[in-house]
Every structure is written in C-alpha cells, then in structure tokens.
Scaffold this motif. Structure first.
Motif, short mmCIF file in Angstrom:
data_model
loop_
_atom_site.label_atom_id
_atom_site.label_comp_id
_atom_site.label_asym_id
_atom_site.label_seq_id
_atom_site.Cartn_x
_atom_site.Cartn_y
_atom_site.Cartn_z
N THR A 19 -47.98 -9.59 82.82
CA THR A 19 -46.75 -8.82 82.96
C THR A 19 -46.03 -8.70 81.63
N ALA A 20 -45.96 -9.80 80.88
CA ALA A 20 -45.31 -9.78 79.56
C ALA A 20 -46.03 -8.82 78.62
N PHE A 21 -47.36 -8.85 78.66
CA PHE A 21 -48.15 -7.94 77.82
C PHE A 21 -47.88 -6.48 78.20
N SER A 22 -47.85 -6.21 79.52
CA SER A 22 -47.59 -4.85 80.00
C SER A 22 -46.22 -4.35 79.54
N PHE A 23 -45.20 -5.22 79.64
CA PHE A 23 -43.87 -4.83 79.17
C PHE A 23 -43.87 -4.56 77.68
N SER A 24 -44.62 -5.35 76.93
CA SER A 24 -44.71 -5.16 75.48
C SER A 24 -45.33 -3.81 75.16
N VAL A 25 -46.41 -3.47 75.85
CA VAL A 25 -47.08 -2.18 75.63
C VAL A 25 -46.15 -1.03 76.00
N LEU A 26 -45.46 -1.15 77.14
CA LEU A 26 -44.52 -0.12 77.56
C LEU A 26 -43.38 0.04 76.56
N ALA A 27 -42.87 -1.08 76.05
CA ALA A 27 -41.78 -1.03 75.07
C ALA A 27 -42.24 -0.35 73.79
N GLN A 28 -43.45 -0.66 73.34
CA GLN A 28 -43.98 -0.01 72.14
C GLN A 28 -44.15 1.49 72.36
N ALA A 29 -44.66 1.89 73.51
CA ALA A 29 -44.83 3.31 73.82
C ALA A 29 -43.48 4.02 73.85
N ALA A 30 -42.48 3.38 74.43
CA ALA A 30 -41.13 3.96 74.48
C ALA A 30 -40.57 4.10 73.07
N ASP A 31 -40.78 3.07 72.22
CA ASP A 31 -40.31 3.13 70.84
C ASP A 31 -40.96 4.28 70.08
N LYS A 32 -42.27 4.47 70.26
CA LYS A 32 -42.99 5.55 69.57
C LYS A 32 -42.51 6.91 70.05
N ALA A 33 -42.27 7.04 71.36
CA ALA A 33 -41.77 8.31 71.89
C ALA A 33 -40.39 8.62 71.33
N GLU A 34 -39.55 7.58 71.22
CA GLU A 34 -38.21 7.76 70.67
C GLU A 34 -38.28 8.13 69.19
N GLU A 35 -39.16 7.45 68.43
CA GLU A 35 -39.34 7.77 67.01
C GLU A 35 -39.82 9.20 66.84
N SER A 36 -40.75 9.64 67.69
CA SER A 36 -41.28 11.00 67.61
C SER A 36 -40.18 12.02 67.87
N ALA A 37 -39.34 11.74 68.88
CA ALA A 37 -38.24 12.66 69.21
C ALA A 37 -37.24 12.73 68.05
N VAL A 38 -36.94 11.59 67.44
CA VAL A 38 -36.01 11.57 66.31
C VAL A 38 -36.63 12.32 65.13
N SER A 39 -37.90 12.08 64.86
CA SER A 39 -38.60 12.76 63.77
C SER A 39 -38.61 14.27 63.99
N ASP A 40 -38.90 14.70 65.22
CA ASP A 40 -38.92 16.13 65.53
C ASP A 40 -37.53 16.75 65.36
N ALA A 41 -36.50 16.05 65.79
CA ALA A 41 -35.14 16.56 65.63
C ALA A 41 -34.78 16.68 64.15
N TRP A 42 -35.19 15.69 63.36
CA TRP A 42 -34.94 15.73 61.92
C TRP A 42 -35.68 16.90 61.28
N LEU A 43 -36.95 17.10 61.65
CA LEU A 43 -37.72 18.23 61.10
C LEU A 43 -37.11 19.56 61.51
N ASP A 44 -36.64 19.65 62.76
CA ASP A 44 -36.03 20.89 63.23
C ASP A 44 -34.79 21.22 62.41
N GLY A 45 -33.97 20.23 62.14
CA GLY A 45 -32.77 20.45 61.31
C GLY A 45 -33.14 20.85 59.90
N LYS A 46 -34.15 20.21 59.35
CA LYS A 46 -34.59 20.53 57.99
C LYS A 46 -35.16 21.94 57.93
N ALA A 47 -35.95 22.33 58.94
CA ALA A 47 -36.53 23.68 58.99
C ALA A 47 -35.43 24.74 59.07
#
Length: 188
Positions: A19-47
């Motif tokens: 269960t701890a491992f599963s939560f860790s994997v889910l947390a990492q996936a959520a972090d990557k999705a959040e980073e991707s959204a922030v990166s896309d928003a930053w690129l959109d503003g720059k474009a």
C-alpha cells in the motif's frame, strides 16, 4: 498456533508495504502531471508573448494551446507568410516540442496573387531576422536583414567566420528565400 500469527503479521506487513509503495507511485504520477500542467501553462504564456511582441502579426487573432509541450495554433492570419511566421516564432521557443499549425488564412481566395512583392519581402526579412534573434549561436541583434525580390541581404558584424556562415545558412533555409547576399563583417 504461533505459526499462524506470525504468518498473519507477515501478510499484514506485506500489505502495508504494498500500500505504501502504491501511494508513492500515485504521488509521483500526480507530481509529474502537475509539473506537466505548470510547464504547459508557462509555455503557453511564453508563446503568446512571442506572438504579441512581433509587430507583423495580430496576436489577438491567434490562439495558442499547449499540451505536453506541443503547441496548437488556431485562429486567423492575413497571409501564408503570416501563418509561417507564427509557426517559426513558436518553434523557436525553448521547451516547445512541436507546433501544430491550424491557422486559417483570411480571404484566401486569390489574395496570394495580389500581395505586393514589397510586402512579401518585408515578411521574409522579418522571418529571417526573428530566426537570427532566436538562435543562441548568432548575435542577431548585430545583424541587419533586408530583402529585395526574394534575396536576403545580411549586413552587420559577427565574431567569427563560423557565425557568418551560420547566419547565412539560417537565412538560406528560410521558406521563400531565393538567394542570400552575405555582407556580414567579422569584428575584432
């Protein structure tokens, strides 16, 4: 009986670790999705900023949407040169993986034949100048770009023969450029 209790503790510990491992994997996936959204928003503003700063495009008729580093251009521009200019500008933005250019050309009828040579030359010169400014290996601010009947004329100063050749290659590899006159001088 003790054996069963020990087995149950082992099973319980395994379940907790899983269960701890599963939560860790889910947390990492959520972090990557959040980073991707922030990166896309930053690129959109720059474009959007790059389009806004270009005097030859009406940035208010061009929409940018970014997903996973891919920029989708929609809206309307005045000519094929404007369409290409918008794409080149966005392609040059750091972090952009690719550009999907869905821009429509306003009044596309036989407008292409009616555009004066001076207008096309001005647009081509703008595209070349923008590409030189966006290239990190060329001192684009020290290079003047003019266009006459599809021929790009480069004037100004560069720091080496390699930079002079690179500026010429960038100009020559720009759409609608027929010839390049490289009048750049090496300073120093």
């Amino acid at each position: 009986m003790q054996h069963k209790i020990h087995f149950s503790k082992l099973t319980l510990l395994s379940a907790i670790a899983g269960t701890a491992f599963s939560f860790s994997v889910l947390a990492q996936a959520a972090d990557k999705a959040e980073e991707s959204a922030v990166s896309d928003a930053w690129l959109d503003g720059k474009a959007e900023t790059v389009l806004l700063l270009n005097e030859n495009l009406n940035s208010f008729t061009i929409n940018t949407d970014v997903s996973d580093g891919v920029v989708l251009l929609t809206g309307e521009v005045e000519s094929k040169v404007d369409r290409r200019l918008a794409e080149e500008l966005i392609t040059s933005v750091d972090g952009v993986k690719s550009v999907k250019n869905k821009l429509r050309i306003a009044n596309e009828e036989p407008l292409g034949n009616k555009i004066s040579r001076e207008y096309v030359d001005a647009k081509i010169a703008t595209v070349v100048k923008t590409r030189l400014l966006m290239d990190r290996e060329v001192s684009g601010t020290d290079i003047d770009v003019a266009s006459e009947n599809g021929t790009i004329i480069l004037r100004g100063f560069v720091t080496s023969g390699a930079e002079k050749d690179l500026a010429e290659a960038i100009a020559h590899n720009t759409n609608d450029v027929d010839n390049v006159e490289n009048k750049l001088k090496i300073s120093g």
